[in-house]
Every structure is written in structure tokens, then in C-alpha cells.
Design a protein around this motif. Structure first.
Motif, short mmCIF file in Angstrom:
data_model
loop_
_atom_site.label_atom_id
_atom_site.label_comp_id
_atom_site.label_asym_id
_atom_site.label_seq_id
_atom_site.Cartn_x
_atom_site.Cartn_y
_atom_site.Cartn_z
N SER A 13 -15.77 12.53 28.51
CA SER A 13 -14.69 13.46 28.50
C SER A 13 -15.01 15.08 28.10
O SER A 13 -16.05 15.08 27.13
CB SER A 13 -13.74 12.89 27.01
OG SER A 13 -12.76 13.67 26.65
N TRP A 73 -13.05 17.06 26.50
CA TRP A 73 -12.11 17.70 25.50
C TRP A 73 -12.42 16.82 24.37
O TRP A 73 -12.00 17.13 23.15
CB TRP A 73 -10.74 17.30 25.97
CG TRP A 73 -10.48 17.65 27.31
CD1 TRP A 73 -10.10 16.82 28.24
CD2 TRP A 73 -10.38 18.99 27.92
NE1 TRP A 73 -9.97 17.42 29.47
CE2 TRP A 73 -10.04 18.76 29.30
CE3 TRP A 73 -10.70 20.13 27.28
CZ2 TRP A 73 -10.04 19.92 30.34
CZ3 TRP A 73 -10.61 21.38 28.30
CH2 TRP A 73 -10.34 21.17 29.70
N ILE A 85 -13.50 6.75 33.24
CA ILE A 85 -14.03 8.35 32.68
C ILE A 85 -15.18 7.99 31.81
O ILE A 85 -14.93 7.47 30.71
CB ILE A 85 -12.83 8.85 32.25
CG1 ILE A 85 -11.76 9.49 33.16
CG2 ILE A 85 -13.37 10.27 31.64
CD1 ILE A 85 -12.16 10.00 34.25
N SER A 131 -13.53 14.14 32.93
CA SER A 131 -12.22 14.47 32.85
C SER A 131 -11.68 15.05 33.94
O SER A 131 -12.30 15.99 34.72
CB SER A 131 -11.87 15.46 31.70
OG SER A 131 -12.28 14.84 30.45
N ASP A 132 -10.34 14.70 34.47
CA ASP A 132 -9.62 15.37 35.58
C ASP A 132 -10.03 15.03 37.09
O ASP A 132 -9.55 15.33 38.12
CB ASP A 132 -9.78 16.97 35.65
CG ASP A 132 -8.97 17.28 34.24
OD1 ASP A 132 -7.85 16.82 34.15
OD2 ASP A 132 -9.42 18.30 33.93
#
Length: 426
Positions: free
Chosen positions: A421, A423, A418, A369-370
Motif C-alpha cells: 500500500s 498510503w 494488493i 495501490s490502484d
């Protein structure tokens, strides 16, 4: 072997110590390790490869077991060679054990994992079954995002694998294992030495270079030196605020609520490590304000990622993870060097196919993520380098971008994705 390992694990859970585990190093377990070995791996100082050992496999394994029972089997010195660091002109040492040593170490490491896996704490993630660096990052992300974390202690142990104290490691093993022969063989591996340029060097400290048993021995050492001390002693008795630790092999990060406790821990950590033959690399260690209550722009690196205080689209605090500059540069240089070397060896289709394997490997590790922006940049860098070196391959037929894009249409470069994750539950 699977049932045997389960039995060992159950014994480890039920009893303070385990005994008679040397019997699990037998022809069946060594045969299993033989099948695990890669065919094209370099040989140790004995010069024996998997193919050569296979010619008289049954006789070789029977002879090995006989020697082990007589205690006449002695590990050979590890052959040390040097290979270029990824994306660098510097060289790093590579240890290559002899073939039989690989088999014995592999079998012993599985036994050790079965014994200690129930004992290891949840805060450690490196070299453990069903655990990964991504899970370590996710745990760190959860701690900083949801707990009272205001300061980070980012400490680096100087040359950990080269400085493990043999006497202390033996004491730690004897604390759980009551099998003198098993312990004795581990000590023999620790002291087997290193062979470099026809010269033998003694091993008075450190874990076996390139050894299959080194990761689990490292985890056992830090379990007693760091994990138990921090979780069950230090955080409870020396900290009035919240304190947490996340460790992956010898790489770890500690989180604190109060600055004075973070700074005191750093000093106490140096004392603690020195008691067990270890020290901190001052130049690579630091204490920084960090967390939702900090406006600090300071960052820290952990497991190849730079961790940053950020803000979500809604304006809330968010921990952001980007590929570190050091790793990013080394990956670019490694890809560039590989394309330069390979461009004349393969057809364009084969070249791109092999290149995609490398690129997908990077995406699988750094695809969290990001971090999409970095992956897009590395893909663009790869495309530019590929075009540049294909263009230089032929001085007569220049490859303009229109022709190159047509090639990519039928031989596409791997797309960023991705894979993990932070999250969502995995």
C-alpha cells in the motif's frame, strides 16, 4: 561474518577511510558464499559447478586463500551467452563468472556494502539491504503528492553497466578505501574480460557481467556521479525552487518546481554524465509537466509502472500507478510462451500449481495501490490462455468452459492481491 561486517560499518562511520579490509576475505567468508550458491546454476569458462567444487571444499578454499595472499589469484573471463528477453524474440546477454570468482565477488561485495551503506543517501533504493522498488515508488508518490512538483525529468542513462569508467570507479573507491590489495582485486575483476564463442574480449570499461559485485560498484559510481552532486550541490546552488531525485540502480526520476530549472538541469546532466564516460539516451528521456498543478495528460514510466495524474473519488488530486504497457505486454507473452511449452509436460494440477507460482510472483511485484484492475486483467488473460492450450492438447476430447470451470474449482488460479500500500506505513 555478521559481527565482522558490523565492525566494518562502524569503522566506515567513524573514519574518513577504512584500511586492512582484505583480511575479511578469508576461508570463513568464502565458505559462507559457497553455501549461498545455487546447485543447478550454469558454470563459467572453468566448467566447475558447486557439486564439483564441494568434493575437495576445504582444500580448494585453502588453496584459493593462499593464491589471494600471494596476489597470484586472477579472475577468469566471464562466459557470455544469450537468452531470449522475456516475452520477446530478441536476445539479451547473460554473463556467467567462474565458480571461484563468484565466491570472491560475493565476499567482497558484502564488505563493500558494509563500508558504503552508511554513506549512501536516502534517495537511492536499488540493490541495498532493506530497500525495495516499492519503497522507491512510495517515496516518489510522496514527493509528487505533497511537495511543489510541477515538472518531471525522466532521464535514461545509455548502457550504464557497460560504460562505467574504470579509472573513475577506482578513484571513487580509493577515496574511502585504503587497502591497495582490495582495490587491485576489484580492478582485476573489472578487466577480466568476456569469453564468447571461444573468443576473448578485453574489458576496458563497464562492470563485470553477471558479477555479484556489479550492483554495489554501480551504486558507488552513481553515488559520486549523481547522488551527491544533485542533493548536496545542484539542488542547493542551481535551483531557487524545490528539486528532488529518486534513484533505483541506474533508473532515476527528478522532480522540479519550475520548468526553466528542469530544462537547465537536463542540459547540465548531460554535461555531468559525459565527464564520467556516460551519456543520456535522448529517445528514452523527456521533460514533462506533471503534478497537482498540472492538467497535463502526459505520463512517465518508472520501475515497470506508468505514473499518471489522476483524481480521487472525492475529486482531489491523486497520483495513479498502473503497470506499463511495455511490461504488461511482455508479461502476457512470457506467460503465453510458458503455457504453450509446459502444457504437454505436466498434469493439469501440476501445471496450474506451477503457473500460480509465476502469477503470484507478478502479483507480489505489481500488486500496489490502484493497480487492481490490471491484476484482474492479467488473471483473466491467464485463464483464457490456459483454457485455449488445454483445449488444443487433445483433438478428441474438447474441453468446453463447463468442464474447464470444474477443473478450476478444484485447482483455482491465484487471486490478485494488493501486497504493497502506498498510503499506509509498511
Amino acid at each position: 561474518m555478521g559481527k565482522d561486517l558490523t565492525k566494518i560499518t562502524e569503522l566506515s562511520k567513524r573514519h574518513k577511510t577504512v584500511q586492512g579490509i582484505m583480511c575479511y576475505i578469508n576461508e570463513d567468508t568464502l565458505l559462507k558464499q559457497h553455501h549461498k550458491q545455487e546447485t543447478r546454476k550454469a558454470s563459467g569458462i572453468d566448467g566447475i559447478t558447486k557439486a564439483e567444487y564441494s568434493k575437495n571444499l576445504e582444500e580448494n578454499l585453502t588453496d584459493l586463500i593462499v593464491r589471494m595472499k600471494r596476489m597470484s589469484y586472477r579472475p577468469q573471463a566471464v562466459r557470455r551467452t544469450f537468452i531470449p528477453k522475456t516475452g520477446s524474440k530478441e536476445l539479451r546477454p547473460l554473463g556467467i563468472p567462474s565458480y571461484e570468482d563468484k565466491l570472491v565477488q560475493g565476499a567482497m561485495s558484502e564488505v563493500l556494502n558494509a563500508i558504503y551503506e552508511p554513506l549512501f543517501l536516502d534517495i537511492s533504493y536499488g540493490f541495498r539491504p532493506n530497500r525495495s522498488c516499492h519503497q522507491a515508488i512510495k517515496k516518489l508518490n510522496e514527493i509528487i503528492m505533497t511537495r511543489r512538483v510541477n515538472y518531471i525529468v525522466d532521464a535514461d542513462i545509455k548502457g550504464f553497466f557497460d560504460n562505467v569508467d574504470h579509472k573513475w570507479l577506482t578513484k571513487f573507491l580509493e577515496h574511502k578505501i585504503e587497502d591497495p590489495k582490495f582495490i587491485r582485486y576489484i580492478v582485476r575483476f573489472l578487466k577480466s574480460g568476456i569469453m564468447e564463442d571461444m573468443q576473448r574480449f578485453e574489458s576496458d570499461k563497464g562492470t563485470p557481467q553477471g558479477g555479484l559485485i556489479s550492483p554495489i560498484l554501480a551504486n558507488i559510481y552513481l553515488h559520486y556521479v549523481l547522488d551527491l552532486w544533485f542533493v548536496h550541490s545542484y539542488a542547493k546552488t542551481q535551483c531557487s525552487g524545490e528539486a528532488y531525485i529518486v534513484r533505483y540502480a541506474d533508473d532515476f526520476v527528478c522532480c522540479f518546481e519550475f520548468e526553466d530549472e528542469a530544462r537547465q538541469f537536463y542540459e547540465d546532466l548531460k554535461v555531468r554524465l559525459s565527464e564520467f564516460g556516460l551519456s543520456i539516451s535522448e529517445s528514452k528521456s523527456k521533460i514533462i509537466p506533471f503534478g497537482r498543478n498540472s492538467c497535463s495528460k502526459e505520463t512517465f514510466d518508472f520501475l515497470g509502472f506508468t505514473h499518471i495524474n489522476g483524481v480521487s473519488r472525492k475529486g482531489n488530486y491523486k497520483l495513479v500507478h498502473h503497470t506499463s504497457k511495455k511490461k504488461s505486454q511482455s508479461k502476457k507473452e512470457a506467460i503465453k510462451a510458458w503455457i504453450k511449452t509446459s502444457v504437454k509436460l505436466f498434469s493439469i494440477a501440476t501445471l496450474i500449481k506451477k503457473l500460480n507460482i509465476k502469477l503470484n510472483g507478478m502479483f507480489r511485484y505489481y500488486g500496489i495501490s490502484d493497480n487492481s484492475k490490471w491484476m484482474g486483467k492479467i488473471q483473466y488473460y491467464v485463464i483464457c490462455e490456459l483454457h485455449r492450450w488445454l483445449n488444443r492438447r487433445s483433438q478428441k476430447n474438447k474441453l468446453n468452459w463447463d468442464k474447464f470451470n470444474k477443473i478450476l474449482k478444484y485447482n483455482p488460479i491465484a487471486q490478485p492481491k494488493i501486497y504493497f500500500s502506498l498510503w499506509q506505513s509498511q
